[in-house]
Write an enzyme that holds these catalytic residues in place. Structure first.
Site, short mmCIF file in Angstrom:
data_model
loop_
_atom_site.label_atom_id
_atom_site.label_comp_id
_atom_site.label_asym_id
_atom_site.label_seq_id
_atom_site.Cartn_x
_atom_site.Cartn_y
_atom_site.Cartn_z
N CYS A 120 0.82 -1.20 0.00
CA CYS A 120 0.00 0.00 0.00
C CYS A 120 0.86 1.26 0.00
O CYS A 120 1.75 1.42 0.84
CB CYS A 120 -0.92 0.00 1.23
N LYS A 160 1.75 -9.70 -0.07
CA LYS A 160 1.51 -8.99 -1.33
C LYS A 160 2.37 -7.73 -1.29
O LYS A 160 2.22 -6.91 -0.38
CB LYS A 160 0.03 -8.63 -1.48
N ASN A 221 0.98 -9.69 -10.64
CA ASN A 221 -0.06 -8.66 -10.59
C ASN A 221 0.43 -7.36 -11.22
O ASN A 221 1.59 -7.00 -11.09
CB ASN A 221 -0.45 -8.44 -9.11
N ASP A 223 -1.66 -4.65 -14.27
CA ASP A 223 -2.05 -4.39 -15.66
C ASP A 223 -2.54 -5.63 -16.41
O ASP A 223 -2.42 -5.69 -17.63
CB ASP A 223 -0.90 -3.74 -16.45
N GLY A 245 -7.09 -6.65 -10.52
CA GLY A 245 -7.72 -5.63 -9.68
C GLY A 245 -8.63 -4.73 -10.48
O GLY A 245 -9.83 -4.99 -10.63
C1 LIG Z 1 -8.84 1.57 -5.47
C2 LIG Z 1 -7.75 0.59 -5.15
C3 LIG Z 1 -7.67 0.03 -3.88
C4 LIG Z 1 -6.65 -0.89 -3.57
N1 LIG Z 1 -6.61 -1.44 -2.32
C5 LIG Z 1 -5.68 -2.38 -2.03
C6 LIG Z 1 -5.65 -3.03 -0.77
O1 LIG Z 1 -6.48 -2.80 0.12
N2 LIG Z 1 -4.67 -3.95 -0.56
C7 LIG Z 1 -3.73 -4.25 -1.51
O2 LIG Z 1 -2.86 -5.09 -1.28
N3 LIG Z 1 -3.74 -3.66 -2.71
C8 LIG Z 1 -4.69 -2.75 -2.99
N4 LIG Z 1 -4.71 -2.18 -4.23
C9 LIG Z 1 -3.77 -2.65 -5.27
C10 LIG Z 1 -4.40 -3.76 -6.11
O3 LIG Z 1 -4.67 -4.89 -5.30
C11 LIG Z 1 -3.46 -4.19 -7.25
O4 LIG Z 1 -2.24 -4.59 -6.71
C12 LIG Z 1 -3.21 -3.05 -8.23
O5 LIG Z 1 -4.42 -2.38 -8.55
C13 LIG Z 1 -2.55 -3.55 -9.52
O6 LIG Z 1 -3.36 -4.52 -10.16
P1 LIG Z 1 -4.29 -4.14 -11.43
O7 LIG Z 1 -3.40 -3.55 -12.47
O8 LIG Z 1 -4.90 -5.46 -11.84
O9 LIG Z 1 -5.31 -3.16 -10.94
C14 LIG Z 1 -5.70 -1.24 -4.55
C15 LIG Z 1 -5.78 -0.68 -5.83
C16 LIG Z 1 -6.79 0.22 -6.14
C17 LIG Z 1 -6.86 0.79 -7.53
#
Ligand SMILES: Cc1cc2nc3c(=O)[nH]c(=O)nc-3n(C[C@H](O)[C@H](O)[C@H](O)COP(=O)(O)O)c2cc1C
Length: 342
Positions: A120, A160, A221, A223, A245
């Protein structure tokens, strides 16, 4: 054509063996739904799992909030069987708090996995050395991991993480080794540094390096938006599973599409507009069941905005969806929209 340990050849197609294990946890697929703060609540998780996600995660849970017995924290952790397999994600920088939080998590809630957030980037979290900030001090990273593994007992633990705090000093290989040494069962790598935020492209080569360097389940993870992306990430990096995500926001069907493609090598049709509307309505009903009509519909407005992304005329539809107060409003606004298209 070379075939990795995860793959098999079906006829002339190249497909993935979709089942996998993380510690004692069996997963039926290789596409998992990401933890998303403020988003991955029970209705979101149910929608993802029903569509075909192999597992889901809660949004990040404060270890300090949990051990101080905050009701709100606990309500974010409660789950039912139809949300499993489920990982509960904890964050915090104090190893003892994290140990106790993991113990409470396992004893009171019993998830399939306990996940530690080392990714985070949000100021409120990193200012207290939680999330990605813990990666600045690998001694602390190790202490937190060891504490959670101890607290979680027989329940598998995953971490993570991002690649590191700054792009110039990646620590994910070392953090991955530490995780393995301390008994972690899986590592998810969001292939960006904290400094990257969400900008640029995720560097999937980091996922490949992690998988090669550490003998542990790696979930890639960053994109992954389409079935082809999911396949490409597995192929290019050798990771065991992919985590999705943002592409799942307003589009749980993406899990069905990805799972099917990995399993069969065939692309399925994307849902029609009418099917996407039906999915949005189902999601709205789950929101109301979970939170009541007033709160549920307020929460649902954002999700509705995501559901209609790419719809013709979405710009005029969205403001109407942002005002819905009742379930019948959703039917009405979307019904009018479809009639107007006719
Ligand atoms: C709105 C939002 C909230 C997120 N909250 C968390 C979270 O609570 N814990 C976490 O490990 N990652 C969190 N992430 C990161 C996502 O789990 C993920 O690692 C990131 O979006 C990249 O993946 P993607 O490209 O598939 O979106 C968050 C991302 C977004 C956009």
């Amino acid at each position: 054509m070379s075939v990795s340990a995860h793959e098999l050849v079906v006829g002339r197609r190249h497909a993935y063996i979709v089942g996998m294990r993380i510690g004692n946890l069996k997963l039926a697929g290789r596409v998992v739904c990401a933890p998303l703060a403020g988003i991955s609540n029970r209705p979101f998780r149910v929608m993802a799992l029903k569509a075909g996600a192999a597992m889901t995660f809660t949004e990040m849970i404060s270890s300090e909030g949990l051990i101080r017995n905050q009701g709100k924290t606990r309500s974010m952790m409660a789950f039912k069987q139809d949300e499993q397999p489920l990982g509960i994600q904890l964050f915090g920088a104090n190893p003892e708090s994290m140990r106790r939080a993991a113990q409470i998590t396992v004893d009171e809630f019993g998830p399939d996995m306990v996940d530690i957030n080392f990714g985070c980037p949000v100021r409120k979290v990193v200012n207290k050395n939680g999330g990605a900030a813990a990666l600045k001090d690998l001694g602390l990273t190790r202490e937190i991991i060891a504490a959670v593994v101890e607290g979680a007992g027989a329940t598998p633990v995953s971490i993570k993480m991002r690649t590191g705090w700054a792009g110039s000093s990646p620590v994910y290989l070392e953090a991955g080794r530490i995780a393995k040494e301390e008994g972690v069962s899986a590592v998810t790598l969001h292939a960006r540094s904290k400094a990257d935020g969400f900008s640029g492209k995720a560097d999937w080569s980091a996922i490949k390096r992690l998988k090669e360097a550490v003998d542990i389940v790696v979930i890639g993870n960053g994109d992954v938006r389409t079935p082809l992306d999911a396949r490409r990430m597995l192929d290019e990096t050798g990771c065991d599973a992919v985590m999705v995500g943002r592409a799942a926001m307003g589009n749980p069907d993406i899990f069905r599409q990805m799972h099917h493609y990995l399993e069969t090598g065939e692309l399925v049709d994307e849902p029609t507009l009418a099917e996407r509307i039906e999915t949005a309505k189902r999601h709205a009903r789950l929101m109301v069941e979970e939170y009541g009509e007033e709160r549920g519909m307020k929460m649902m407005r954002r999700y509705l905005g995501w559901y209609v992304k790419g719809f013709p005329g979405a710009a005029t539809l969205r403001p109407k969806l942002f005002k819905v107060d009742r379930l019948t409003d959703v039917d009405e606004v979307l019904g009018e929209y479809v009639a107007g298209m006719g």
